[in-house]
Design an enzyme around this catalytic site. Structure first.
Site, PDB file in Angstrom:
ATOM      1  N   ARG A 302       5.680  -0.444 -12.990  1.00  0.00           N
ATOM      2  CA  ARG A 302       7.055   0.128 -12.577  1.00  0.00           C
ATOM      3  C   ARG A 302       8.197  -0.588 -12.646  1.00  0.00           C
ATOM      4  NH1 ARG A 302       4.746   4.316  -9.111  1.00  0.00           N
ATOM      5  NH2 ARG A 302       2.894   3.539  -7.775  1.00  0.00           N
ATOM      6  N   ARG A 332       1.644   6.218 -10.575  1.00  0.00           N
ATOM      7  CA  ARG A 332       1.688   7.491  -9.837  1.00  0.00           C
ATOM      8  C   ARG A 332       3.227   7.880  -9.579  1.00  0.00           C
ATOM      9  NH1 ARG A 332      -1.912  10.666  -7.479  1.00  0.00           N
ATOM     10  NH2 ARG A 332      -3.254  10.166  -9.374  1.00  0.00           N
ATOM     11  N   HIS A 362      -2.561  -2.640 -14.090  1.00  0.00           N
ATOM     12  CA  HIS A 362      -1.948  -3.058 -12.850  1.00  0.00           C
ATOM     13  C   HIS A 362      -1.240  -4.498 -12.670  1.00  0.00           C
ATOM     14  CE1 HIS A 362      -1.601  -3.361  -8.182  1.00  0.00           C
ATOM     15  NE2 HIS A 362      -0.777  -2.263  -8.691  1.00  0.00           N
ATOM     16  N   TYR A 395      10.542  -5.820  -1.090  1.00  0.00           N
ATOM     17  CA  TYR A 395       9.439  -6.136  -1.057  1.00  0.00           C
ATOM     18  C   TYR A 395       9.234  -7.651  -1.180  1.00  0.00           C
ATOM     19  CZ  TYR A 395       8.085  -1.409  -2.653  1.00  0.00           C
ATOM     20  OH  TYR A 395       7.920   0.143  -2.622  1.00  0.00           O
ATOM     21  N   ARG A 491      -1.353  -5.094   5.183  1.00  0.00           N
ATOM     22  CA  ARG A 491      -0.302  -4.213   5.785  1.00  0.00           C
ATOM     23  C   ARG A 491      -0.702  -2.816   5.835  1.00  0.00           C
ATOM     24  NH1 ARG A 491       2.600  -1.054   2.882  1.00  0.00           N
ATOM     25  NH2 ARG A 491       1.904  -1.861   0.982  1.00  0.00           N
ATOM     26  N   HIS A 519       3.989  -7.407   0.587  1.00  0.00           N
ATOM     27  CA  HIS A 519       3.369  -6.875  -0.836  1.00  0.00           C
ATOM     28  C   HIS A 519       2.415  -7.656  -1.618  1.00  0.00           C
ATOM     29  CE1 HIS A 519       3.965  -4.561  -4.880  1.00  0.00           C
ATOM     30  NE2 HIS A 519       3.257  -3.792  -3.910  1.00  0.00           N
TER      31      HIS A 519
END
Length: 611
Positions: A302, A332, A362, A395, A491, A519
């Site tokens: 992202r 997504r 990822h 984050y 989290r 994160h």
């Protein structure tokens, strides 16, 4: 889900709304307005709303209109006084208008009127000559999970573009509707939307509370906001940025380059406490402009709409460097943006690849290859978060910079696996999913089990977003029974139940919820006193371990180990923002009775960075 929605709405209406009223932010209805205020909102309706509202009636010549995902609409019941007929109409509520209209603002505070209430009060203007019997808001959610079998796709990019087109018209999986809507109108919507009754959520009051974020934008009320946070520059990088501890431009003015800093030893940047712009972004920008850099490779999961990193990669390709970017098209809700970047990168001469069929990429990593004399040096960044300048401000993530030969070799080999064909690729230091990470994490846990059974101290700390994988959880239960002391900082999702006698009595589960979204993924194993630390983007989930390309990197520098140990200790002792999960699924917030001994991990880290 119903319980969660009820809880969210309870917090908003029963807690936040009264507290906002106490400080001067009040919500009003049309009926509560004075004549002067009513005149003001009438004018707003005429000038700002009426021209863009479109009434869509349903009859023989007008079929039931298409309703887009997440859009709010009025289901309007009309009576025709001439024919005596009852008609149905839909009026879409414009998403490009503020959700709350400022009716008045002064020393006493602000009065806010919900957009939906104003449209409802004036909706008769759209149907002159007809009688509005009822008008109630509804909203639909369409299925976003319309994935195809990508292994059968001839062109992955084309397949994802087709999926995005299909998503607009996908099946409705949820219908939210005002509780006071007449039963026959509810039945009509259920029938037309083709949803089950179990997918219908009857809502009392405002639909779509996510929009209350608009309230944050109201001017004034500074005492209700966090003070703005300026990330500190990492001490090792301050010379690059001209000194000082504040955040400055990524290009910097100092003579020391980031490659020299990395060569002096591994260093770790902790976002958002330390600057993303002067570390990760600067690393890529310097690589793009440095004439000695021959190649840059990066994974992209992202990023932002206008990313400085992407522009730097395009400049690098235009400058004749070998640039390869692994773009994850299936991130997504970022598919469209990633497709756009992929196309722009390719047009600039960047080699763009989409990874391995059936696996999401990822992992977050960049390798820069630089000519230094007769030798090629590789400089690596491995992170827990995305290459996203915006979320780097919100984050909590960690970035490791290294030129360790074995790690650099592993990263190069992983890129080759992603762009080429290397089904039996092995790695020296990285824990790589889907082929090796599960096995190696399992072995690390089993080592602690053996240590505990032989009477030695055994310890595991796992900090992650989600703990979901059944096999890892079963292994942690086994470790607990053996006497291993385990702390999980999760989290979000946690499927492990702690503190159950004979199963998990040595496991504690914590969740830190604060200003920044936690994160980073960090894993610690005492390992017979060797204290092994790993960081990366992988949660302990089936999808991360078995269905994604992930990499956990070992942190081997003793100073960096000490820093991570300090941070984990802060989280485990936080008594302001830490919640503890119990075996009966309750969450209890940890409070200190003495303000002198309050520990807020995030606040301490913020204060520490500007010392």
């Amino acid at each position: 889900v119903e319980k969660m929605i009820d809880k969210v709405r309870e917090v908003f209406f029963d807690t936040l709304v009264p507290k906002l009223a106490e400080v001067g932010i009040q919500f009003v209805t049309v009926d509560e307005l004075t004549a002067k205020q009513r005149s003001k909102v009438d004018r707003y309706f005429d000038e700002q709303l009426y021209p863009i509202l479109t009434p869509l009636v349903v009859d023989q010549s007008h079929p039931f209109p298409f309703v887009s995902n997440k859009s709010r609409s009025f289901a309007v019941e009309l009576h025709d006084p001439v024919t005596g007929e009852t008609l149905f109409a839909r009026v879409k509520i414009p998403a490009n208008r503020p959700r709350w209209i400022t009716v008045s603002k002064g020393r006493k505070g602000v009065l806010l009127l919900q957009l939906d209430d104003l449209i409802r009060a004036k909706i008769g203007r759209l149907f002159p000559g007809a009688t509005v019997v009822s008008a109630h808001v509804f909203r639909i959610t369409r299925n976003a999970d319309v994935e195809r079998n990508e292994e059968e796709a001839d062109d992955l990019l084309e397949m994802i573009e087709e999926e995005l087109r299909e998503r607009r018209f996908a099946d409705v999986v949820r219908l939210e509707i005002e509780k006071k809507t007449p039963d026959h109108v509810k039945s009509l919507l259920i029938s037309r939307m083709n949803v089950k009754k179990t997918d219908v959520f009857e809502i009392d009051g405002v639909l779509g509370l996510a929009d209350v974020v608009e309230i944050y934008k109201i001017k004034g009320f500074s005492e209700l906001r966090y003070k703005s946070w300026i990330p500190a520059i990492h001490p090792a990088l301050r010379a690059i940025s001209g000194g000082g501890s504040g955040s400055v431009g990524a290009s910097g003015s100092g003579s020391i380059d980031i490659f020299s800093v990395i060569k002096n030893g591994d260093f770790l940047v902790h976002h958002p406490y330390q600057s993303f712009a002067t570390s990760v972004q600067h690393f890529v920008e310097m690589a793009a402009s440095d004439p000695d850099v021959l190649a840059i490779k990066q994974t992209l999961y992202r990023t932002s709409k206008d990313s400085a990193l992407m522009h730097a990669l395009m400049r690098a390709a235009e400058n004749g460097k070998q640039v390869a970017v692994l773009v994850e098209l299936k991130a997504r809700f970022d598919e469209e943006r990633n497709i756009e970047w992929a196309q722009r990168l390719e047009q600039s001469g960047v080699h763009v690849a989409y990874g391995v069929a059936g696996l999401k990429i990822h992992t977050k990593m960049t390798v820069v290859v630089r000519q230094e004399g007769e030798k090629l040096m590789r400089y690596v960044h491995l992170g827990t978060g995305n290459y996203h300048p915006d979320t780097a401000q919100l984050y909590e993530d960690m970035s490791l910079f290294t030129c360790d030969d074995e790690i650099a070799s592993d990263v190069s080999d992983l890129f080759n696996f992603l762009t080429g064909f290397a089904p039996t690729q092995q790695y020296k230091k990285l824990l790589v999913a889907p082929h090796f990470m599960r096995k190696e994490i399992t072995e690390l846990i089993k080592y602690e089990i053996t240590e505990a059974r032989e009477g030695r101290e055994a310890r595991i700390i796992m900090k992650m977003n989600n703990l979901e994988d059944p096999l890892i959880i079963s292994l942690l239960y086994e470790a607990s029974n053996a006497g291993v002391q385990i702390d999980c900082i999760a989290r979000s999702v946690c499927r492990l139940r702690p503190e159950i006698e004979g199963q998990s009595e040595n496991i504690r589960v914590h969740s830190v919820i604060g200003r920044f979204l936690e994160h980073s993924r960090v894993y610690y194993f005492l390992n017979g006193g060797k204290k092994r630390y790993f960081m990366g983007s992988a949660d302990m989930m089936h999808r991360n371990l078995d269905a994604r390309v992930e990499a956990l990197v070992p942190v081997e520098n003793n100073e960096l180990k000490s820093y991570i140990e300090y941070v984990l200790d802060l989280y485990l002792n936080d008594n302001r923002q830490r919640w503890v999960i119990h075996n009966d699924k309750r969450h209890t917030k940890q409070y200190s009775d003495d303000s002198k001994y309050e520990i807020s991990a995030q606040e301490i880290l913020m204060n520490m960075m500007h010392l």
